[in-house]
Design a protein around this motif. Structure first.
Motif, PDB file in Angstrom:
ATOM      1  N   ARG A 196      34.664  42.872  49.494  1.00 47.88           N
ATOM      2  CA  ARG A 196      35.170  41.599  49.428  1.00 47.88           C
ATOM      3  C   ARG A 196      34.488  40.836  48.273  1.00 47.88           C
ATOM      4  O   ARG A 196      35.196  40.129  47.408  1.00 47.88           O
ATOM      5  N   VAL A 197      33.272  40.880  48.472  1.00 48.87           N
ATOM      6  CA  VAL A 197      32.452  40.383  47.383  1.00 48.87           C
ATOM      7  C   VAL A 197      32.617  40.977  45.956  1.00 48.87           C
ATOM      8  O   VAL A 197      32.703  40.037  44.989  1.00 48.87           O
ATOM      9  N   TYR A 198      32.751  42.152  46.035  1.00 48.46           N
ATOM     10  CA  TYR A 198      32.998  42.912  44.804  1.00 48.46           C
ATOM     11  C   TYR A 198      34.410  42.497  43.975  1.00 48.46           C
ATOM     12  O   TYR A 198      34.540  42.318  43.059  1.00 48.46           O
ATOM     13  N   GLN A 199      35.458  42.543  44.867  1.00 42.18           N
ATOM     14  CA  GLN A 199      36.538  42.246  44.417  1.00 42.18           C
ATOM     15  C   GLN A 199      36.566  40.668  44.081  1.00 42.18           C
ATOM     16  O   GLN A 199      37.227  40.523  42.841  1.00 42.18           O
ATOM     17  N   ARG A 200      36.191  39.853  44.703  1.00 38.52           N
ATOM     18  CA  ARG A 200      36.161  38.248  44.164  1.00 38.52           C
ATOM     19  C   ARG A 200      35.357  38.128  42.943  1.00 38.52           C
ATOM     20  O   ARG A 200      35.836  37.613  41.929  1.00 38.52           O
ATOM     21  N   THR A 258      30.936  28.832  38.573  1.00 42.81           N
ATOM     22  CA  THR A 258      31.095  28.532  36.891  1.00 42.81           C
ATOM     23  C   THR A 258      30.438  30.214  36.222  1.00 42.81           C
ATOM     24  O   THR A 258      29.403  30.645  37.054  1.00 42.81           O
ATOM     25  N   LEU A 259      31.282  30.538  35.397  1.00 37.02           N
ATOM     26  CA  LEU A 259      30.874  31.516  34.893  1.00 37.02           C
ATOM     27  C   LEU A 259      30.823  31.509  33.169  1.00 37.02           C
ATOM     28  O   LEU A 259      31.864  31.335  32.676  1.00 37.02           O
ATOM     29  N   ASP A 260      29.806  31.143  32.520  1.00 37.88           N
ATOM     30  CA  ASP A 260      29.903  30.765  31.425  1.00 37.88           C
ATOM     31  C   ASP A 260      30.432  29.351  31.167  1.00 37.88           C
ATOM     32  O   ASP A 260      30.187  28.552  31.693  1.00 37.88           O
ATOM     33  N   ASP A 261      31.545  29.172  30.355  1.00 36.39           N
ATOM     34  CA  ASP A 261      32.577  27.916  30.159  1.00 36.39           C
ATOM     35  C   ASP A 261      33.699  28.050  30.996  1.00 36.39           C
ATOM     36  O   ASP A 261      34.652  27.097  31.088  1.00 36.39           O
ATOM     37  N   THR A 262      33.712  28.958  32.073  1.00 36.67           N
ATOM     38  CA  THR A 262      34.675  28.961  32.869  1.00 36.67           C
ATOM     39  C   THR A 262      34.572  28.830  34.336  1.00 36.67           C
ATOM     40  O   THR A 262      33.643  29.093  34.866  1.00 36.67           O
ATOM     41  N   ALA A 263      35.503  27.676  35.096  1.00 36.92           N
ATOM     42  CA  ALA A 263      35.290  27.479  36.346  1.00 36.92           C
ATOM     43  C   ALA A 263      36.222  27.942  37.020  1.00 36.92           C
ATOM     44  O   ALA A 263      37.411  28.449  36.725  1.00 36.92           O
ATOM     45  N   GLY A 264      35.815  27.949  38.424  1.00 40.16           N
ATOM     46  CA  GLY A 264      36.594  28.583  39.592  1.00 40.16           C
ATOM     47  C   GLY A 264      36.254  28.472  40.736  1.00 40.16           C
ATOM     48  O   GLY A 264      35.350  27.962  41.015  1.00 40.16           O
ATOM     49  N   TYR A 265      37.314  28.941  41.567  1.00 38.82           N
ATOM     50  CA  TYR A 265      36.846  28.672  43.296  1.00 38.82           C
ATOM     51  C   TYR A 265      37.444  29.756  43.889  1.00 38.82           C
ATOM     52  O   TYR A 265      38.611  30.411  43.800  1.00 38.82           O
ATOM     53  N   PHE A 266      36.542  30.551  44.871  1.00 43.61           N
ATOM     54  CA  PHE A 266      36.925  31.831  45.511  1.00 43.61           C
ATOM     55  C   PHE A 266      36.591  31.413  47.010  1.00 43.61           C
ATOM     56  O   PHE A 266      35.372  30.753  47.166  1.00 43.61           O
ATOM     57  N   TYR A 267      37.324  32.026  47.753  1.00 42.94           N
ATOM     58  CA  TYR A 267      37.240  31.788  49.373  1.00 42.94           C
ATOM     59  C   TYR A 267      36.392  32.601  49.872  1.00 42.94           C
ATOM     60  O   TYR A 267      36.674  33.228  51.049  1.00 42.94           O
ATOM     61  N   GLY A 268      35.208  32.633  49.443  1.00 38.83           N
ATOM     62  CA  GLY A 268      34.099  33.575  50.023  1.00 38.83           C
ATOM     63  C   GLY A 268      33.110  34.058  48.951  1.00 38.83           C
ATOM     64  O   GLY A 268      33.003  33.412  47.814  1.00 38.83           O
ATOM     65  N   SER A 269      31.897  34.835  49.256  1.00 39.03           N
ATOM     66  CA  SER A 269      30.720  34.781  48.304  1.00 39.03           C
ATOM     67  C   SER A 269      31.168  35.692  47.285  1.00 39.03           C
ATOM     68  O   SER A 269      32.063  36.525  46.988  1.00 39.03           O
ATOM     69  N   LEU A 270      30.325  35.388  46.128  1.00 37.57           N
ATOM     70  CA  LEU A 270      30.355  36.294  44.949  1.00 37.57           C
ATOM     71  C   LEU A 270      28.995  36.850  44.751  1.00 37.57           C
ATOM     72  O   LEU A 270      27.925  36.445  45.309  1.00 37.57           O
ATOM     73  N   ALA A 271      29.149  38.092  43.912  1.00 39.85           N
ATOM     74  CA  ALA A 271      27.666  38.401  43.260  1.00 39.85           C
ATOM     75  C   ALA A 271      27.149  37.599  42.353  1.00 39.85           C
ATOM     76  O   ALA A 271      27.720  36.856  41.799  1.00 39.85           O
ATOM     77  N   PRO A 272      25.624  37.637  42.251  1.00 43.03           N
ATOM     78  CA  PRO A 272      24.939  36.633  41.543  1.00 43.03           C
ATOM     79  C   PRO A 272      25.201  36.664  40.015  1.00 43.03           C
ATOM     80  O   PRO A 272      24.867  36.003  39.368  1.00 43.03           O
ATOM     81  N   SER A 273      25.852  37.655  39.490  1.00 45.83           N
ATOM     82  CA  SER A 273      25.981  37.965  38.001  1.00 45.83           C
ATOM     83  C   SER A 273      27.222  38.874  37.754  1.00 45.83           C
ATOM     84  O   SER A 273      27.449  39.710  38.632  1.00 45.83           O
ATOM     85  N   THR A 274      27.669  39.041  36.357  1.00 44.54           N
ATOM     86  CA  THR A 274      28.794  40.011  36.044  1.00 44.54           C
ATOM     87  C   THR A 274      28.183  41.314  35.897  1.00 44.54           C
ATOM     88  O   THR A 274      28.990  42.185  36.226  1.00 44.54           O
ATOM     89  N   GLY A 275      26.832  41.635  35.981  1.00 49.68           N
ATOM     90  CA  GLY A 275      26.335  42.882  35.872  1.00 49.68           C
ATOM     91  C   GLY A 275      26.782  43.611  37.224  1.00 49.68           C
ATOM     92  O   GLY A 275      26.405  44.953  37.065  1.00 49.68           O
ATOM     93  N   TYR A 276      27.079  43.062  38.107  1.00 48.75           N
ATOM     94  CA  TYR A 276      27.392  44.026  39.524  1.00 48.75           C
ATOM     95  C   TYR A 276      28.793  44.622  39.532  1.00 48.75           C
ATOM     96  O   TYR A 276      28.826  45.593  40.175  1.00 48.75           O
ATOM     97  N   VAL A 277      29.497  44.327  38.557  1.00 47.87           N
ATOM     98  CA  VAL A 277      30.834  44.835  38.483  1.00 47.87           C
ATOM     99  C   VAL A 277      30.952  46.015  37.428  1.00 47.87           C
ATOM    100  O   VAL A 277      31.661  45.669  36.273  1.00 47.87           O
TER     101      VAL A 277
END
Length: 556
Positions: A72-76, A176-195
């Protein structure tokens, strides 16, 4: 200087001391790495992002993509990268992650673009890969909701604003990711390099985002052939958009406006219309090819039993005589049930059904004989008997419902032309917002939690502890056969989670924080908090939802 903090790592067999304020990522770096990158961790049975700082002694269990929490973290995180890529390549356009497809993929569309070429999807993939290689940090901050709302307004996130306005809070989280904002209903990975693993290809009016399999994380399933399921999703999503309730915020707004009763009536009328259409198709199959047996399959808590009964009513309207049988009543006694790899009873296995007895009864019924049908007691785990024999006549249609209905091994003696196959599940079409869909599995889990507690004597802990096994069984025994169906039915009701909330909350709060299932209970409670409750008073007694909350006019 403060004393070091003790950290116990459950799944890595380690124990270490760290300075106060150490992040989970720093802890992970001191341990022997696993075969795949850690995406998050369960801290005292509560999921936390790797940026979480430790200030007191804790027990930690790191998770990667092979766990349900980790996938689920990977998907988000992948969704956030896709959002950023779309923003960069199509400024001002809105991305919609419509629904799941295949084993771990998602159908997506962008407003104003009616079809995607290989060149366009190639550009999206290239942009995401660039973001992955840059390994940009993903940050979560807490701010006044008024400030978050203003940022959403700048980004054009009217869908997120609708949910904020219907469930007001003083503070809200913002990713936030660079200049992009968002909200997700659960945890995310710490950086883009995980995907690292993904693919995108054109699909219908949009594109298909393929992600790794939890059970085989090095493999991407790129080709999807689920035309029937896709049609169901699109039909229902089109309908909820017309009804003005594509997101939870829209549903909440109608509840606050006093229109819950109207939503219930519309949703139930839509269901009734679909059952009538399927009954018409069965009648035609009966006239054209001599169909005698209707097989209804679907995963746990998809509403198979009530669907069979409502379909039976519609068949009766057409002059047919429906005779209903539940495969659940052919379960072997509990101690004879096969077990899965974890040593748990595997009720999803075909061998959990007494196939010899079932096929003997099926053959006798088709020959016009009278048969006593068993009944399975889920509390005692034993078979009892109806003492009410069934018999088929020339107008009879035998309706058999159960998770294995579409498995050819269930009914080998019945000619193919005499079978009509139906696949049913609650394909949830209302989304949290444009990017965050509500998983069908979550919808089904809420139904099952409620039903198990009220009708089968199982508390939330028992249901949650078995859910992973149930899902693995579905992946093996049910989903491979779903496209064999003649028709598919969507049993979801766009108002239902608002009704289920009070029932599920009560039992989920009983799960103690000392067990691994606590995090799942807490996750669902946080999810439910986004829904304004709807009282069940106006739900008709024939509703599929009554199968789970009680008060049905049908006998089960």
């Amino acid at each position: 200087m403060t004393d070091p903090i003790k950290v116990i790592c459950e799944n890595l067999g380690g124990e270490l001391e760290v300075p106060m304020g150490t992040t989970l990522l720093e802890v992970a770096e001191r341990l022997t790495p696993g075969p795949r990158p850690f995406l998050a961790a369960l801290v005292n049975n509560r999921i936390k992002e790797l940026s979480y700082r430790i200030y007191t002694p804790v027990t930690v269990r790191f998770v990667d993509i092979t766990s349900f929490e980790g996938i689920r973290v990977y998907q988000r995180t992948a969704w956030f990268l896709l959002q950023k890529a779309v923003r960069d390549l199509y400024p001002g356009r809105t991305l919609h992650i419509r629904h799941s497809m295949g084993q771990n993929g998602f159908y997506c569309e962008i407003d104003g673009i009616d079809s995607f070429s290989d060149r366009q999807t190639g550009a999206l993939k290239a942009r995401i890969r660039e973001l992955v290689e840059r390994d940009l940090p993903i940050r979560r901050t807490k701010a006044l909701t008024s400030e978050v709302r203003a940022r959403y307004a700048e980004e054009g996130f009217t869908d997120k604003i609708a949910l904020l306005d219907s469930r007001p809070r003083l503070y809200s989280d913002l990713y936030t990711l660079d200049d992009t904002a968002g909200y997700f209903y659960g945890s995310l990975a710490p950086s883009t390099g995980y995907v690292r693993h993904f693919d995108i290809e054109p699909y219908y009016n949009g594109f298909y985002l393929a992600l790794p399999l939890r059970t085989d994380p090095d493999r991407i399933v790129r080709t999807v052939h689920q035309d029937k399921m896709f049609g169901i999703f699109r039909e229902y999503q089109s309908w909820v958009r017309i009804m003005g309730v594509p997101t939870v915020g829209d549903v909440n707004a109608k509840v606050l406006a006093g229109d819950a009763g109207g939503m219930i009536k519309l949703a139930e009328a839509f269901h009734e219309r679909k059952f009538a259409e399927v009954a018409d198709a069965i009648l035609q199959a009966n006239l054209l090819r001599g169909t005698r047996v209707v097989l209804i399959s679907g995963p746990s808590s998809s509403g198979k039993t009530t669907s069979a009964k409502r379909l039976g009513i519609q068949l009766g309207v057409l002059g047919l005589n429906p005779v209903l049988i539940s495969l659940d009543d052919y379960f072997v006694d509990r101690e004879k049930t096969p077990k899965d790899a974890d040593g748990e009873y595997d009720y999803e296995a075909l061998e959990a059904i007494d196939l010899d007895l079932f096929n003997d009864h099926l053959g006798r019924l088709m020959r016009g004989e009278s048969v006593d049908i068993p009944r399975y007691d889920f509390i005692t785990g034993r078979r009892t008997w109806h003492n009410a024999p069934l018999t088929l006549d020339e107008r009879s249609i035998l309706v058999i419902e159960g998770i294995h209905g579409l498995n050819p091994r269930l009914t080998p003696s019945i000619p193919e032309e005499q079978k009509f196959r139906i696949y049913i599940s609650c394909f949830t079409s209302v989304a949290m917002d444009n990017l965050s869909r509500i998983a069908t599995t979550d919808n089904r889990l809420l139904r099952r939690l409620t039903r198990d507690y009220t009708q089968r004597g199982a508390d939330a802990l028992a249901t949650l502890s078995r859910w992973a096994s149930v899902r693995r069984g579905e992946e093996r025994h049910i989903f491979p056969y779903q496209e064999n169906a003649d028709v598919m039915l969507n049993s979801s009701l766009f108002y239902e989670i608002s009704v289920l909330r009070p029932y599920a909350e009560k039992i989920l709060r009983e799960v103690p924080d000392t067990v691994p299932e606590y995090d799942e209970a807490r996750r669902i409670l946080k999810f439910l908090d986004n829904f304004i409750p709807i009282p069940p008073d106006e739900i008709p007694p024939t509703s599929i939802l009554r199968e789970f909350i009680g008060g049905s006019s049908f006998k089960y």
